[in-house]
Design a protein around this motif. Sequence first.
Motif, short mmCIF file in Angstrom:
data_model
loop_
_atom_site.label_atom_id
_atom_site.label_comp_id
_atom_site.label_asym_id
_atom_site.label_seq_id
_atom_site.Cartn_x
_atom_site.Cartn_y
_atom_site.Cartn_z
N TYR A 3 0.84 -1.19 0.00
CA TYR A 3 0.00 0.00 0.00
C TYR A 3 0.88 1.23 0.00
CZ TYR A 3 -3.31 3.55 1.42
OH TYR A 3 -4.08 4.68 1.47
N SER A 4 0.42 2.22 -0.70
CA SER A 4 1.12 3.50 -0.72
C SER A 4 0.06 4.59 -0.69
CB SER A 4 1.96 3.59 -1.98
OG SER A 4 2.57 4.85 -2.05
N GLY A 5 0.16 5.48 0.25
CA GLY A 5 -0.79 6.58 0.35
C GLY A 5 -0.04 7.89 0.47
N CYS A 6 -0.68 8.98 0.06
CA CYS A 6 -0.05 10.30 0.13
C CYS A 6 -0.85 11.21 1.04
CB CYS A 6 0.04 10.93 -1.25
SG CYS A 6 1.36 10.23 -2.23
N ILE A 7 -0.12 11.98 1.80
CA ILE A 7 -0.71 13.01 2.66
C ILE A 7 -0.10 14.33 2.23
CG2 ILE A 7 -0.87 13.86 5.02
CD1 ILE A 7 -0.58 10.95 5.93
N VAL A 8 -0.93 15.31 1.99
CA VAL A 8 -0.45 16.64 1.61
C VAL A 8 -0.72 17.59 2.76
CG1 VAL A 8 -0.61 18.53 -0.05
CG2 VAL A 8 -0.92 16.17 -0.82
N MET A 9 0.37 18.02 3.40
CA MET A 9 0.29 18.94 4.54
C MET A 9 0.63 20.34 4.05
SD MET A 9 -0.29 17.32 7.50
CE MET A 9 0.44 18.36 8.76
N PRO A 10 0.06 21.36 4.69
CA PRO A 10 0.48 22.73 4.34
C PRO A 10 1.92 22.97 4.78
CG PRO A 10 -1.00 22.74 6.23
CD PRO A 10 -0.94 21.33 5.74
N TRP A 11 2.52 24.03 4.24
CA TRP A 11 3.89 24.39 4.62
C TRP A 11 3.92 24.57 6.14
CZ3 TRP A 11 8.17 23.80 2.12
CH2 TRP A 11 9.34 24.43 2.57
N PRO A 12 4.94 24.05 6.83
CA PRO A 12 4.96 24.09 8.29
C PRO A 12 4.98 25.51 8.86
CG PRO A 12 7.03 23.20 7.45
CD PRO A 12 6.12 23.39 6.28
N ASP A 13 4.27 25.66 9.96
CA ASP A 13 4.24 26.93 10.70
C ASP A 13 5.66 27.25 11.15
OD1 ASP A 13 3.96 28.89 12.76
OD2 ASP A 13 1.91 28.21 13.12
N SER A 14 6.05 28.51 11.06
CA SER A 14 7.42 28.91 11.45
C SER A 14 7.68 28.65 12.93
CB SER A 14 7.66 30.37 11.11
OG SER A 14 6.77 31.19 11.85
N ALA A 15 6.63 28.55 13.73
CA ALA A 15 6.81 28.27 15.16
C ALA A 15 7.38 26.87 15.39
CB ALA A 15 5.48 28.42 15.89
N LEU A 16 7.28 25.99 14.40
CA LEU A 16 7.81 24.63 14.54
C LEU A 16 9.30 24.54 14.21
CD1 LEU A 16 4.87 22.65 12.91
CD2 LEU A 16 5.37 22.91 15.34
N SER A 17 9.86 25.60 13.68
CA SER A 17 11.28 25.61 13.32
C SER A 17 12.17 25.63 14.56
CB SER A 17 11.58 26.84 12.45
OG SER A 17 12.97 26.96 12.25
N GLN A 18 13.26 24.88 14.50
CA GLN A 18 14.23 24.88 15.61
C GLN A 18 14.89 26.24 15.76
OE1 GLN A 18 16.73 21.75 14.10
NE2 GLN A 18 16.03 20.35 15.69
N ASN A 19 15.02 26.95 14.65
CA ASN A 19 15.72 28.23 14.67
C ASN A 19 14.84 29.39 15.16
OD1 ASN A 19 17.93 26.92 13.60
ND2 ASN A 19 17.33 27.36 11.50
N GLY A 40 -5.88 13.45 10.90
CA GLY A 40 -7.10 13.46 10.10
C GLY A 40 -6.85 13.11 8.65
N LEU A 41 -5.77 13.64 8.07
CA LEU A 41 -5.44 13.33 6.68
C LEU A 41 -5.02 11.87 6.51
CD1 LEU A 41 -3.50 16.60 5.73
CD2 LEU A 41 -5.77 15.90 4.94
N ALA A 42 -4.34 11.32 7.51
CA ALA A 42 -3.95 9.91 7.46
C ALA A 42 -5.18 9.01 7.52
CB ALA A 42 -2.98 9.58 8.59
N MET A 43 -6.15 9.39 8.34
CA MET A 43 -7.40 8.62 8.42
C MET A 43 -8.13 8.70 7.08
SD MET A 43 -7.86 7.34 11.52
CE MET A 43 -9.44 7.40 12.29
N GLU A 44 -8.16 9.89 6.52
CA GLU A 44 -8.82 10.11 5.23
C GLU A 44 -8.16 9.27 4.13
OE1 GLU A 44 -9.06 14.01 2.66
OE2 GLU A 44 -10.11 14.27 4.57
N ALA A 45 -6.85 9.11 4.20
CA ALA A 45 -6.10 8.33 3.21
C ALA A 45 -6.22 6.83 3.45
CB ALA A 45 -4.63 8.74 3.22
N GLY A 46 -6.87 6.44 4.54
CA GLY A 46 -7.07 5.02 4.83
C GLY A 46 -5.93 4.36 5.56
N LEU A 47 -4.99 5.14 6.09
CA LEU A 47 -3.83 4.55 6.77
C LEU A 47 -4.20 3.88 8.09
CD1 LEU A 47 -1.15 7.29 6.11
CD2 LEU A 47 -1.45 5.13 4.93
N HIS A 48 -5.35 4.26 8.66
CA HIS A 48 -5.76 3.66 9.93
C HIS A 48 -6.11 2.18 9.78
CE1 HIS A 48 -9.49 4.78 7.97
NE2 HIS A 48 -10.14 3.96 8.77
#
Length: 182
Positions: A3-19, A40-48
């Motif tokens: 199985y191969s599934g894709c999840i498309v996440m938005p660009w990460p919030d700058s608050a998550l950056s280590q810098n 939620g996106l993983a559930m939607e993709a059927g990964l659960h």
Amino acid sequence: MIYSGCIVMPWPDSALSQNKRVHWTKRASATRSARKLASGLAMEAGLHLYHDKSPRLIFSFFPPDNRRRDLSNMPATQKAAIDGISDAMKVDDSQFRCVWPEVFSPILKPARVLIKVVIGEVMRDEIIAFLGWVPTATAFEIAEAHDWNGMLTQTLLHKMDDDGDVIMRSGIYRLSERERLK
């Protein structure tokens, strides 16, 4: 791979950056929302439906513009997403095999992170090794010996039978001649 599934996440919030030096509440809020979205996106993709203990996660980063960015900082921004996928699959994320890119992907609007989840690769290798030692076994015996989900094991064995890796007769699996000679 079964199985191969894709999840498309938005660009990460700058608050998550280590810098980025932000207040802990802002970072916690960004982490919580990224984790929830990924789950939620993983559930939607059927990964659960799959409980593979060591899926491969392949990341691609599509930045919003040409600004210089530190690619080595990107894995840290994805920890919450990895945790969300882990939550959806109900498995420990310490066994995930993450593949990080060497370069950024082309610019896209809106910017995004593509996560391809590949399930079943390690299981396939372990089944081949198991059937190398035990000449024949049922899907139940293989699943029980490895503490795997029975339905996932059965699905993988059917795929391996179609691919010619194993041969199934009357519910009993054995290695194909081709696999035995490898």
